[in-house]
Design a protein around this motif. Sequence first.
Motif, mmCIF file in Angstrom:
data_model
loop_
_atom_site.group_PDB
_atom_site.id
_atom_site.type_symbol
_atom_site.label_atom_id
_atom_site.label_comp_id
_atom_site.label_asym_id
_atom_site.label_seq_id
_atom_site.Cartn_x
_atom_site.Cartn_y
_atom_site.Cartn_z
ATOM 1 N N UNK A 1 0.832 -1.199 0.000
ATOM 2 C CA UNK A 1 0.000 0.000 0.000
ATOM 3 C C UNK A 1 0.868 1.251 0.000
ATOM 4 N N UNK A 2 1.924 1.237 0.791
ATOM 5 C CA UNK A 2 2.815 2.389 0.867
ATOM 6 C C UNK A 2 3.590 2.639 -0.405
ATOM 7 N N UNK A 3 3.850 1.578 -1.186
ATOM 8 C CA UNK A 3 4.606 1.714 -2.427
ATOM 9 C C UNK A 3 3.724 2.099 -3.609
ATOM 10 N N UNK A 4 2.429 2.227 -3.385
ATOM 11 C CA UNK A 4 1.558 2.714 -4.454
ATOM 12 C C UNK A 4 0.702 1.672 -5.129
ATOM 13 N N UNK A 5 0.633 0.453 -4.588
ATOM 14 C CA UNK A 5 -0.243 -0.563 -5.174
ATOM 15 C C UNK A 5 -1.687 -0.079 -5.136
ATOM 16 N N UNK A 6 -2.431 -0.393 -6.183
ATOM 17 C CA UNK A 6 -3.834 0.005 -6.254
ATOM 18 C C UNK A 6 -4.744 -0.970 -5.517
ATOM 19 N N UNK A 7 -4.333 -2.236 -5.407
ATOM 20 C CA UNK A 7 -5.184 -3.216 -4.777
ATOM 21 C C UNK A 7 -4.390 -4.348 -4.161
ATOM 22 N N UNK A 8 -4.964 -4.959 -3.129
ATOM 23 C CA UNK A 8 -4.391 -6.122 -2.460
ATOM 24 C C UNK A 8 -5.343 -7.296 -2.663
ATOM 25 N N UNK A 9 -4.798 -8.425 -3.119
ATOM 26 C CA UNK A 9 -5.614 -9.603 -3.430
ATOM 27 C C UNK A 9 -5.412 -10.655 -2.345
ATOM 28 N N UNK B 1 8.707 -2.152 -7.932
ATOM 29 C CA UNK B 1 7.985 -0.898 -7.675
ATOM 30 C C UNK B 1 8.822 0.301 -8.114
ATOM 31 N N UNK B 2 10.117 0.256 -7.865
ATOM 32 C CA UNK B 2 10.969 1.383 -8.267
ATOM 33 C C UNK B 2 11.016 1.515 -9.789
ATOM 34 N N UNK B 3 11.000 0.382 -10.494
ATOM 35 C CA UNK B 3 11.000 0.423 -11.955
ATOM 36 C C UNK B 3 9.689 0.947 -12.519
ATOM 37 N N UNK B 4 8.632 0.878 -11.721
ATOM 38 C CA UNK B 4 7.317 1.311 -12.168
ATOM 39 C C UNK B 4 6.976 2.738 -11.742
ATOM 40 N N UNK B 5 7.884 3.402 -11.062
ATOM 41 C CA UNK B 5 7.612 4.778 -10.647
ATOM 42 C C UNK B 5 7.571 5.689 -11.869
#
Length: 213
Positions: A22-30, A208-212
């Motif tokens: 959540x802190x890294x910017x994910x839109x949803x948790x499954x 996550x860093x590659x997707x920023x």
Amino acid sequence: MPLLLPVLVRGINNLSDARYCAGMGADGLIFTLDPSLPGAVDAATVKELAGWVAGVEIIGEFGGAMPVSEINRLVEECGLGRVLLRDSPQPVTGYSSLTVPVIMEIPQMVAYDGEYHRQAHKMFTSALPAGFELLTRALDSGPGASAGETYESMAGAAATTPLWLSGDFTPETLPALLTAVSPAGLVLQGGDEIKPGIRNFDELEALFEALEE
């Protein structure tokens, strides 16, 4: 932090993963809520972990054996925004009465073979609530296949129906994949804690860093 495209993280089963993603910017948790599937958690766990995060969608994952009435009950109890239906050998029928949108996981062959994809899309249109999306594993450009040909197959499927991709992504290959395919989003894999409160996030952090933005 803003990401280049939507990201969901699958297999959440601990607070470390829930808060980190959540802190890294994910839109949803499954969360896997079907007890017949590996790694399943119960509704109480989902509600407890969801209570520690904000700004993320809570999604439930189910197989083909659970009745739609039970899925809808868990949707209500856990406050699910969507459900992920795992690919199952059973026919996809009876899901039109689900009360939330659906992401349907399908095999690579169905996703990337044009004729199979058309047949599947027709079936899903009648069997799933309107606005469904698909999930499949990203193709690898193996021996005899160029990256361009591989991306073209994925892009063709993504242009027909919103297509989420899972797979063994690497920071080095993600930019070309996203540019060529334009998927609806990525589904990353969560993991287990080493012990309560301790978790190695090196692989997820690199992605996550590659997707920023």
